[in-house]
Design a protein around this motif. Structure first.
Motif, mmCIF file in Angstrom:
data_model
loop_
_atom_site.group_PDB
_atom_site.id
_atom_site.type_symbol
_atom_site.label_atom_id
_atom_site.label_comp_id
_atom_site.label_asym_id
_atom_site.label_seq_id
_atom_site.Cartn_x
_atom_site.Cartn_y
_atom_site.Cartn_z
ATOM 1 N N LEU A 195 7.104 -2.239 -7.858
ATOM 2 C CA LEU A 195 6.993 -2.945 -6.584
ATOM 3 C C LEU A 195 5.638 -3.635 -6.533
ATOM 4 N N LYS A 203 4.814 -2.608 1.100
ATOM 5 C CA LYS A 203 5.290 -1.945 -0.120
ATOM 6 C C LYS A 203 5.348 -0.428 0.050
ATOM 7 N N SER A 204 4.320 0.143 0.662
ATOM 8 C CA SER A 204 4.311 1.595 0.868
ATOM 9 C C SER A 204 5.416 2.020 1.822
ATOM 10 N N THR A 207 8.500 2.040 -0.195
ATOM 11 C CA THR A 207 8.471 3.201 -1.093
ATOM 12 C C THR A 207 8.947 4.449 -0.367
ATOM 13 N N ASN A 208 8.414 4.700 0.813
ATOM 14 C CA ASN A 208 8.831 5.875 1.587
ATOM 15 C C ASN A 208 10.311 5.816 1.945
ATOM 16 N N ALA A 216 3.789 7.776 0.384
ATOM 17 C CA ALA A 216 2.783 6.716 0.319
ATOM 18 C C ALA A 216 2.260 6.448 1.715
ATOM 19 N N THR A 231 -2.129 1.310 -0.662
ATOM 20 C CA THR A 231 -1.990 1.808 -2.023
ATOM 21 C C THR A 231 -3.222 1.419 -2.831
ATOM 22 N N TYR A 237 6.963 7.419 -8.961
ATOM 23 C CA TYR A 237 7.741 8.305 -8.102
ATOM 24 C C TYR A 237 9.161 8.433 -8.654
ATOM 25 N N LEU A 245 10.207 4.685 -9.539
ATOM 26 C CA LEU A 245 9.584 3.580 -8.824
ATOM 27 C C LEU A 245 8.082 3.608 -9.045
ATOM 28 N N ASP A 247 4.713 2.117 -7.464
ATOM 29 C CA ASP A 247 4.113 1.425 -6.319
ATOM 30 C C ASP A 247 2.735 0.945 -6.752
#
Length: 324
Positions: A195, A203-204, A207-208, A216, A231, A237, A245, A247
């Motif tokens: 990402l 992005k975070s 991610t979550n 994140a 980040t 992850y 993934l 990040d």
């Protein structure tokens, strides 16, 4: 830990056997790099997440493991694992820097390029992202996050699709979960997604949402409705149901790195052969293929100026207009 679920393939197994054959008497096991320190790494192995240090032979070979790499490591009693070799990379996400090439992450299958309509959409920069992904061997997808910030989402999506009709473009509202399932479908079993995008694009948050848990840290949204960059390091992850993934920290821009660029300007010379005039200086002449590539975001103005200087071309030139 099931290695196949985090990207281990028969090709990596074959490469691992070759490393074992070259080091008889040394018990080596595979591991995937989930985090990197100065001379250490966190590896995902069949025994779980373990800390490792880099063997002297690895440093002598001038090979630096990056997040996503598969390595071969030796178990040492009462000590961290010792990384002896980095297995050949299938793909890589890299950029050109002053010292040469910097690999951001390795063995990535799909790169998710995130942007938003609140001032972040720059066609030339996004084109460079896509070109860097293509050069590295992965496939790309464009994610338009915060789609609710524009009154004309379809027009913005059409603008992004025009950059490369072969690249998937998905609308997204990561804060409320809209579009997250469609993004997850882009990542197949055992595949790795990276990402990337500018800071504050969410992005975070994505991610979550993809992981289904808070891992994140996300920044607050200020008066400008832009998220804060949170980040600070590349992190690997595990995705529910298999897959991985990465990040990445925010990237303001990216300079595309190509094999052989450190020694010359082969890519620019190939374009120069398509210029309208045989003695084109790649300044302000009409029909210049090199300047056309700059306007499309395929080349940076800095590299073209370095090439012109190397060729002895002098004089002012008109900067090409960016395609809108």
């Amino acid at each position: 830990m099931n290695l196949a679920e985090i990207g281990w393939t028969p090709e990596f197994e074959q490469a691992a056997q070759a490393v074992r054959a070259a080091a008889p008497g040394v018990e080596l096991q595979p591991g995937r790099v989930a985090g990197v320190g100065r001379n250490t790494a966190t590896l995902w192995t069949e025994g779980g997440a373990l800390e490792a240090v880099f063997a002297g032979t690895l440093r002598q070979a001038d090979v630096t493991p990056v997040v996503g790499d598969w390595v071969m490591a030796e178990a040492v009693p009462d000590a961290p694992l010792r990384v002896h070799a980095v297995l050949p990379r299938r793909t890589q996400l890299a950029r050109a820097v002053q010292a040469g090439m910097q690999v951001l992450s390795a063995n990535v299958d799909v790169v998710l390029v995130m942007t938003a309509p609140d001032g972040d959409i720059d066609e030339a920069r996004l084109s460079r992202y896509l070109e860097a992904v293509r050069v590295g061997g992965a496939r790309a997808a464009l994610l338009l996050n915060k789609v609710d910030l524009t009154r004309k989402p379809e027009a913005v999506l059409a603008q992004l699709r025009a950059l490369d009709p072969a690249v998937a473009v998905l609308p997204l509202r990561a804060t409320v979960g809209e579009g997250v399932a469609e993004v997850r479908e882009l990542i197949g079993p055992g595949e790795t997604a990276a990402l990337i995008g500018s800071s504050g694009m969410g992005k975070s948050t994505l991610t979550n949402a993809l992981l289904g848990r808070e891992v994140a840290q996300t920044g607050e949204v200020g008066a400008t409705r832009e998220g804060r960059h949170t980040t600070t390091a590349r992190t690997l992850y595990r995705l529910p149901g298999g897959g991985v993934l990465v990040d990445n920290p925010g990237l303001r821009d990216i300079e595309v790195w190509r094999e052989g660029e450190a020694g010359g300007f082969e890519d620019i010379e190939a374009l120069a052969a398509e210029c309208r005039f045989r003695k084109c200086t790649h300044g302000n002449e009409p029909g210049c293929a090199v300047q056309r590539a700059v306007s499309r975001g395929q080349l940076s103005e800095e590299r073209v100026e370095a090439y012109r200087a190397a060729q002895g071309f002098t004089g002012d030139r008109q900067k090409p207009k960016r395609r809108k």
